[in-house]
Design a protein around this motif. Structure first.
Motif, PDB file in Angstrom:
ATOM      1  N   TRP A 117       7.023   1.467  13.601  1.00  0.00           N
ATOM      2  CA  TRP A 117       7.724   1.235  12.674  1.00  0.00           C
ATOM      3  C   TRP A 117       7.663  -0.220  12.967  1.00  0.00           C
ATOM      4  O   TRP A 117       9.121   0.053  13.861  1.00  0.00           O
ATOM      5  N   VAL A 184       7.289  -1.649   0.864  1.00  0.00           N
ATOM      6  CA  VAL A 184       5.856  -0.709   0.120  1.00  0.00           C
ATOM      7  C   VAL A 184       5.349   1.223   0.423  1.00  0.00           C
ATOM      8  O   VAL A 184       5.319   1.799   0.267  1.00  0.00           O
ATOM      9  N   THR A 185       6.159   1.299   2.194  1.00  0.00           N
ATOM     10  CA  THR A 185       6.336   2.647   2.087  1.00  0.00           C
ATOM     11  C   THR A 185       7.742   3.262   2.386  1.00  0.00           C
ATOM     12  O   THR A 185       8.303   1.779   3.115  1.00  0.00           O
ATOM     13  N   ILE A 186       8.013   4.233   2.798  1.00  0.00           N
ATOM     14  CA  ILE A 186       9.304   4.248   3.790  1.00  0.00           C
ATOM     15  C   ILE A 186       9.168   3.275   5.159  1.00  0.00           C
ATOM     16  O   ILE A 186      10.360   2.857   5.475  1.00  0.00           O
ATOM     17  N   LYS A 188       7.581   0.353   5.627  1.00  0.00           N
ATOM     18  CA  LYS A 188       6.894  -0.399   5.074  1.00  0.00           C
ATOM     19  C   LYS A 188       7.119  -2.050   4.804  1.00  0.00           C
ATOM     20  O   LYS A 188       7.287  -0.959   3.617  1.00  0.00           O
ATOM     21  N   SER A 189       7.222  -2.887   5.218  1.00  0.00           N
ATOM     22  CA  SER A 189       8.001  -3.797   4.200  1.00  0.00           C
ATOM     23  C   SER A 189       7.168  -5.179   4.544  1.00  0.00           C
ATOM     24  O   SER A 189       7.051  -5.038   5.673  1.00  0.00           O
TER      25      SER A 189
END
Ligand code: HEM
Ligand code: HEM
Length: 479
Positions: A117, A184-186, A188-189
Motif C-alpha cells: 500500500w 478508491v479502495t481501503i 488506494k487513493s
C-alpha cells in the motif's frame, strides 16, 4: 496509568515513549542496514516483494521518522513542557492515548507498506486510513502540549516550547493539506492535486517535514536540554527568539529547491533558492547559541557523554545546514540531484544531528527520570565514538559516491554522447556502498549499546540514587 510520579509531573508516559523510540531506532536502522546490503547484493530480496528495496526503503524512512524521531519528540516535549511551565501535563490520559495510538499507527502503517500500500509520495507514503488516524493523534498531541502551556505557572513561554509548538502546528497543516486525496479502495487513493501542483505541494510538505520535524522539533530539544545539562542559561535568549521567527518564516518557502530543472515555474525555483540561502542565518544562529552556551562548561564536556553527544550534534547540524543551501543552487543541484550526495546530506543531518542529539538527551533524561546513576558511563563513551565513526564513514562514502555519479553522468564525449552508461557507473559504486554498509553496522551497534545501557539503567531503580529529584513545594521537581 495516569498516576503522577515525582509528585507533580507525569513522567511515566515519557519513559514509555523513550522505550518505544529506542525500539523503532533499532528496527528502522536494521532495515537501513539491510537495504544498504541490497544495494550491493540485490539478490538478497530472495524474490520476495516484501523484501525488495522498493518496499523496505519507505519502511526505513517511515520507521525512523515517525517511529524513532516522533516518539523522541513527544517524550522530550512532554518532559520539557512540564518543567518549563511548572505545571503537570494537561489531560494525562490523552497523553497516554497519543503514546499508544501513535505506536500502533506506525506498526500497522509499516506492515501496510510491506504489503504494497503506498501513495508513492515520499515521507507521506501511508494510505488515507492512516492519514486520518495520524491527524487525530497529532491534534491530541497538540491539545496535551498547548493545554499544559495554558496551565503554566509562569508568564513567559520558554523558547523550546516555541519550537515544539511550531512543530505541532506546522506538521498538522502540512500533513492535512498534502494528504488530501480521493479514496478508491481501503488501500488506494489518488491525490487531489495533479502535475506540477502535486509536485509543489508534495515538496512543500517534504521539505517542511524536514524543517519542522527533523529540525524545528530537535531545536526545541536543544534549547531545553543543552542549557539544562551544561548548567548555564542559554547564551543569548534574544538571538534564540530572532532565530525562531527567521527560521519559521524562511523554511516554509524553500520546498521547491527539490524540483530544480522540472516543469515548475522558474520564479518559484529562484524564490526557493533565495529562501534556502537565507535559512543559513537562523540555522547557524541556533548552532552558535548552543555552542556558546556550552563553551563555559568545557570541563563537563570532556567527561560527560550526554553533553558530548549534544554538542557534536550541533556541529553536524551546522554542516548539514551549510551544505543544504549550497545544494539549492541550480549549478550545484545539477550535480547532486539523483545521486548519493543527497543521501550523504540527509544522513549527515539524520545521524549526526537527529540521532546524536536524541542519544545525548536520552542519556541525560533516563537516569533523572528513575533517580539512579547511568548503568555504564564506559559503554556510553564507547557508543559516542561508534556513533561518530559511523556517521563520518557514512557521509564520506556517500559524498564520494555522489560526486562521482554526478560528474560521470554529466560527462559527454566530443560528439555529445554520454561517456559512461548508467549501468557502468552504478557497478563502480560497490566500494562506496560497502563502506556505507560498514558505517551503518557500526552506527546500529552503538544504538544497541545505548538500548542495553538505558534498559539496565531503567531496570536498576534500586541502584545508587544520585539524581533523586528535589521536590520544591511550589513547582514539583527541580531537575
Ligand atoms: C538550511 C538548511 C537546509 C537546506 C537549505 C537544505 C537543502 C536541501 C536541498 C537543496 C536538498 C536537495 C534537494 C534535491 O536535490 O532534491 C536537500 C535534501 C534533503 N535534506 Fe536538506 N537542507 C537543509 C538542512 C537539512 C537538515 C538539517 C536535514 C536533517 C535531516 C535535512 C534533510 C534533508 C533530506 C531528508 C533531504 C532529501 C529529501 C528527498 O529528496 O527525499 N536537510 N536539502
Ligand atoms: C544505521 C543507520 C542507517 C543506515 C544504514 C541507513 C541507510 C539508508 C539507505 C541505504 C537509504 C536509501 C538510500 C538510497 O535510496 O539510495 C536511506 C534513506 C534514508 N534514510 Fe537512512 N539509514 C540509517 C539511519 C537513518 C536515520 C537515523 C535517519 C533519520 C533520522 C535516516 C533517514 C533517511 C531518509 C530521510 C532517507 C531518504 C533519503 C532521500 O530520499 O534522499 N536514516 N537510509
Amino acid at each position: 496509568m495516569d498516576e503522577e510520579d515525582n509528585n507533580l509531573y507525569h513522567d511515566k508516559v515519557v519513559i514509555r515513549l523513550i522505550q518505544f523510540s529506542i525500539i523503532w531506532a533499532v528496527l528502522a536502522m536494521t532495515v537501513g542496514v539491510y537495504i544498504s546490503a541490497e544495494l550491493i547484493w540485490p539478490s538478497i530480496d530472495f524474490g520476495q516483494f516484501w523484501l525488495s528495496f522498493g518496499r523496505l526503503r519507505p519502511l526505513h524512512t517511515n520507521g525512523i521518522i515517525f517511529g524513532f524521531a516522533v516518539s523522541a519528540l513527544m517524550a522530550t516535549g512532554f518532559y520539557s513542557v512540564q518543567r518549563t511551565s511548572h505545571a503537570p501535563l494537561y489531560a494525562p490520559r490523552l497523553a497516554w492515548f497519543c503514546c499508544y495510538a501513535w505506536q500502533l499507527t506506525v506498526l500497522l502503517g509499516g506492515l501496510s507498506l510491506l504489503a504494497g500500500w503506498t501513495t508513492s509520495k515520499e515521507y507521506a507514503e501511508l494510505e488515507w486510513p492512516f492519514d486520518i488516524v495520524i491527524a487525530v493523534v497529532w491534534v491530541c498531541f497538540g491539545i496535551v502540549f498547548f493545554g499544559t502551556i495554558a496551565n503554566r505557572k509562569i508568564k513567559p513561554i520558554y523558547i523550546s516550547n516555541w519550537f515544539y509548538g511550531a512543530l505541532i502546528i506546522v506538521i498538522a497543516m502540512l500533513h492535512i493539506v498534502n494528504s488530501l486525496a480521493i479514496p478508491v479502495t481501503i488501500g488506494k487513493s489518488y491525490s487531489v492535486y495533479a502535475g506540477a501542483q502535486d509536485a509543489v505541494v508534495q515538496w512543500w510538505y517534504g521539505h517542511n517535514a524536514v524543517g519542522f520535524l527533523l529540525t524545528g522539533g530537535f531545536l526545541g530539544m536543544m534549547y531545553y536540554f543543552l542549557p539544562k545539562h551544561a548548567g548555564r542559561p542559554i547564551w543569548s535568549y534574544r538571538l534564540s527568539v530572532v532565530a525562531f521567527w527567521a527560521f519559521t518564516y524562511s523554511y516554509i518557502w524553500a520546498g521547491p529547491h527539490h524540483l530544480h530543472y522540472s516543469a515548475v515555474p522558474e520564479w518559484v525555483l529562484s524564490l526557493a533558492m533565495i529562501m534556502s540561502v537565507i535559512l543559513l542565518a537562523p540555522s547557524w544562529a541556533s548552532m552558535i547559541n548552543g555552542i556558546m552556551t556550552v563553551s563555559s562548561a568545557s570541563e563537563k564536556l570532556k567527561t560527560d557523554p550526554a553533553l558530548k553527544f549534544i554538542v557534536l550534534s550541533l556541529a553536524f547540524y551546522g554542516l548539514a545546514t551549510f551544505e543544504g543551501p549550497m545544494m539549492s543552487f541550480p549549478s550545484v543541484n545539477v550535480v547532486s540531484h539523483f545521486t548519493d550526495w543527497t543521501i550523504g546530506h540527509v544522513h549527515s543531518g539524520a545521524l549526526g544531528w537527529n540521532a546524536m542529539i536524541t542519544y545525548g538527551t536520552f542519556y541525560f533524561m533516563v537516569p533523572r527520570l528513575v533517580g539512579v546513576e547511568l548503568y555504564s558511563l564506559r559503554l556510553a563513551n564507547i557508543h559516542f565514538w561508534m556513533a561518530l565513526a559511523g556517521t563520518m564513514l557514512y557521509i564520506i562514502a556517500m559524498w564520494g559516491a555522489g560526486v562521482s555519479q554526478g560528474l560521470l553522468w554529466l560527462s559527454v564525449d566530443e560528439i555529445g554522447e554520454l561517456s559512461f552508461s548508467f549501468k557502468d557507473i552504478m557497478s563502480s559504486m560497490t566500494p562506496y556502498y560497502a563502506l556505507r554498509l560498514i558505517a551503518g553496522i557500526i552506527f546500529l551497534g552503538g544504538t544497541l549499546l545505548m538500548g542495553y545501557n538505558l534498559f539496565m539503567t531503567l531496570a536498576g531503580k534500586h541502584a545508587l540514587k544520585v539524581y533523586a529529584p528535589a521536590v520544591s513545594p511550589a513547582f514539583g521537581v527541580s531537575s
